[in-house]
Design a protein around this motif. Structure first.
Motif, PDB file in Angstrom:
ATOM      1  N   GLU A  30       0.846  -1.189   0.000  1.00  0.00           N
ATOM      2  CA  GLU A  30       0.000   0.000   0.000  1.00  0.00           C
ATOM      3  C   GLU A  30       0.887   1.246   0.000  1.00  0.00           C
ATOM      4  O   GLU A  30       1.852   1.318   0.777  1.00  0.00           O
ATOM      5  CB  GLU A  30      -0.897   0.024   1.248  1.00  0.00           C
ATOM      6  CG  GLU A  30      -1.949  -1.065   1.286  1.00  0.00           C
ATOM      7  CD  GLU A  30      -3.107  -0.805   0.310  1.00  0.00           C
ATOM      8  OE1 GLU A  30      -3.205   0.311  -0.235  1.00  0.00           O
ATOM      9  OE2 GLU A  30      -3.885  -1.743   0.085  1.00  0.00           O
ATOM     10  N   GLY A  31       0.540   2.209  -0.809  1.00  0.00           N
ATOM     11  CA  GLY A  31       1.319   3.442  -0.863  1.00  0.00           C
ATOM     12  C   GLY A  31       1.468   4.090   0.503  1.00  0.00           C
ATOM     13  O   GLY A  31       2.546   4.576   0.862  1.00  0.00           O
ATOM     14  N   GLU A  32       0.352   4.086   1.266  1.00  0.00           N
ATOM     15  CA  GLU A  32       0.345   4.788   2.552  1.00  0.00           C
ATOM     16  C   GLU A  32       1.057   4.007   3.652  1.00  0.00           C
ATOM     17  O   GLU A  32       1.296   4.537   4.730  1.00  0.00           O
ATOM     18  CB  GLU A  32      -1.096   5.110   2.975  1.00  0.00           C
ATOM     19  CG  GLU A  32      -1.963   3.903   3.290  1.00  0.00           C
ATOM     20  CD  GLU A  32      -2.627   3.279   2.065  1.00  0.00           C
ATOM     21  OE1 GLU A  32      -2.138   3.492   0.945  1.00  0.00           O
ATOM     22  OE2 GLU A  32      -3.620   2.541   2.241  1.00  0.00           O
ATOM     23  N   GLY A  55      -6.254   4.523   1.903  1.00  0.00           N
ATOM     24  CA  GLY A  55      -5.412   5.697   1.802  1.00  0.00           C
ATOM     25  C   GLY A  55      -4.495   5.642   0.602  1.00  0.00           C
ATOM     26  O   GLY A  55      -4.429   4.626  -0.100  1.00  0.00           O
ATOM     27  N   HIS A  56      -3.824   6.736   0.373  1.00  0.00           N
ATOM     28  CA  HIS A  56      -2.844   6.825  -0.707  1.00  0.00           C
ATOM     29  C   HIS A  56      -1.807   7.867  -0.303  1.00  0.00           C
ATOM     30  O   HIS A  56      -1.952   8.525   0.732  1.00  0.00           O
ATOM     31  CB  HIS A  56      -3.521   7.218  -2.032  1.00  0.00           C
ATOM     32  CG  HIS A  56      -4.173   8.567  -2.000  1.00  0.00           C
ATOM     33  ND1 HIS A  56      -5.467   8.771  -1.565  1.00  0.00           N
ATOM     34  CD2 HIS A  56      -3.706   9.792  -2.339  1.00  0.00           C
ATOM     35  CE1 HIS A  56      -5.773  10.050  -1.658  1.00  0.00           C
ATOM     36  NE2 HIS A  56      -4.723  10.708  -2.116  1.00  0.00           N
ATOM     37  N   ASP A 158      -1.905   4.699  -4.830  1.00  0.00           N
ATOM     38  CA  ASP A 158      -2.711   3.891  -3.896  1.00  0.00           C
ATOM     39  C   ASP A 158      -1.949   2.630  -3.495  1.00  0.00           C
ATOM     40  O   ASP A 158      -1.778   2.338  -2.310  1.00  0.00           O
ATOM     41  CB  ASP A 158      -4.043   3.539  -4.563  1.00  0.00           C
ATOM     42  CG  ASP A 158      -4.945   2.669  -3.695  1.00  0.00           C
ATOM     43  OD1 ASP A 158      -4.553   2.302  -2.576  1.00  0.00           O
ATOM     44  OD2 ASP A 158      -6.056   2.348  -4.155  1.00  0.00           O
ATOM     45  N   ARG A 173      -7.706  -3.599  -7.008  1.00  0.00           N
ATOM     46  CA  ARG A 173      -6.838  -3.574  -5.834  1.00  0.00           C
ATOM     47  C   ARG A 173      -6.470  -4.996  -5.454  1.00  0.00           C
ATOM     48  O   ARG A 173      -7.256  -5.913  -5.625  1.00  0.00           O
ATOM     49  CB  ARG A 173      -7.558  -2.888  -4.667  1.00  0.00           C
ATOM     50  CG  ARG A 173      -7.563  -1.372  -4.759  1.00  0.00           C
ATOM     51  CD  ARG A 173      -8.305  -0.755  -3.593  1.00  0.00           C
ATOM     52  NE  ARG A 173      -7.902  -1.350  -2.323  1.00  0.00           N
ATOM     53  CZ  ARG A 173      -6.774  -1.054  -1.673  1.00  0.00           C
ATOM     54  NH1 ARG A 173      -5.955  -0.160  -2.166  1.00  0.00           N
ATOM     55  NH2 ARG A 173      -6.486  -1.642  -0.540  1.00  0.00           N
TER      56      ARG A 173
HETATM   57 CA   LIG Z   1      -3.713   2.473  -0.506  1.00  0.00          CA
END
Ligand SMILES: [Ca+2]
Length: 186
Positions: A30-32, A55-56, A158, A173
Motif C-alpha cells: 500500500e502506498g500509505e 489511503g494513498h 494507492d 486492488r
Molecule cells: Ca492504498
C-alpha cells in the motif's frame, strides 16, 4: 522448481501465500504503508475503490500547478523496504491517479538508483485510478529499497506491486503482502 519451493517455504514462514499456480511471485504494498516519507509527499484518504478507510500518498499540487515540464519542486518521496524471497526479474506495476499531463509521473527508484536514471512511470490517463506498468529490474534475495519520488505535482499512489509474471496485468486492488515490508516501530 527450486525457486518455487524456496518461495513457498519463505511464504509459509512469513505466513502468507504469494506464489500462484504458475510459480510467479507477486508482492503487493500500500502506498500509505511506507517505511519512510519525505514532504511534499503527503498521506491522503480514499483509494481506488472510493473507500474512505483506505489511503494513498500524493505530491501536493503546486500553486500554481506546473504547466510545463519544469521539473519537480522538491525530492518528496516515500520509500518502501521490502523483502524479496526469490532472485528474479520483477516488473513494477503501480495503481495511480494522475492530475493532468503535467502531473502524471513518479520517479521509481530501486536501491541506489537516482533521479538521473531514466526510471519513472507515466501514461496519459487522468483523473481516474488505474494501473501503470513500470520497468523490469533484477532483484536478489533479501531486503531492497523501492522509492516513489516527486517528478510532477498532483500525482497519487494507492498501491504498487512487483511480480515475476510476464503475462499479468492487474485490474483491481490486490491483497497487501505486508509481511514483506519493513516499517519502523511506532
Ligand atoms: Ca492504498
Amino acid at each position: 522448481m527450486w525457486k518455487l519451493t524456496l518461495a513457498l517455504i519463505v511464504s509459509l514462514v512469513l505466513g502468507v501465500v504469494l506464489v500462484n499456480a504458475a510459480g510467479a511471485v507477486t508482492l503487493v504494498f500500500e502506498g500509505e504503508n511506507y517505511s519512510w516519507i519525505k514532504p511534499t509527499m503527503t498521506v491522503g484518504t480514499g483509494d481506488f475503490k472510493g473507500n474512505d478507510s483506505g489511503g494513498h500518498v500524493y505530491i501536493k499540487l503546486r500553486r500554481p500547478h506546473a504547466e510545463n515540464e519544469t521539473g519537480p519542486g522538491d525530492d518528496g518521496n516515500t520509500t518502501y523496504k521490502v523483502y524479496v524471497p526469490v532472485a528474479e526479474d520483477y516488473t513494477l506495476w503501480s495503481l495511480v491517479r494522475w492530475y493532468d499531463g503535467c502531473g502524471n509521473s513518479f520517479f521509481t527508484l530501486v536501491d541506489d538508483m537516482s533521479p538521473e536514471t531514466p526510471a519513472y512511470i507515466t501514461d496519459a490517463r487522468y483523473q481516474e485510478w488505474h494501473w501503470v506498468k513500470g520497468k523490469k529490474f533484477h532483484l536478489t534475495v533479501g531486503w531492497h529499497l523501492i522509492r516513489f519520488q516527486n517528478r510532477e505535482d498532483g500525482a497519487k499512489l494507492d498501491q504498487f506491486l512487483i511480480t515475476t509474471a510476464d503475462e499479468f496485468t492487474p485490474t483491481r486492488r490486490m491483497p497487501e503482502t505486508s509481511a514483506y515490508l519493513w516499517r519502523p516501530s511506532e
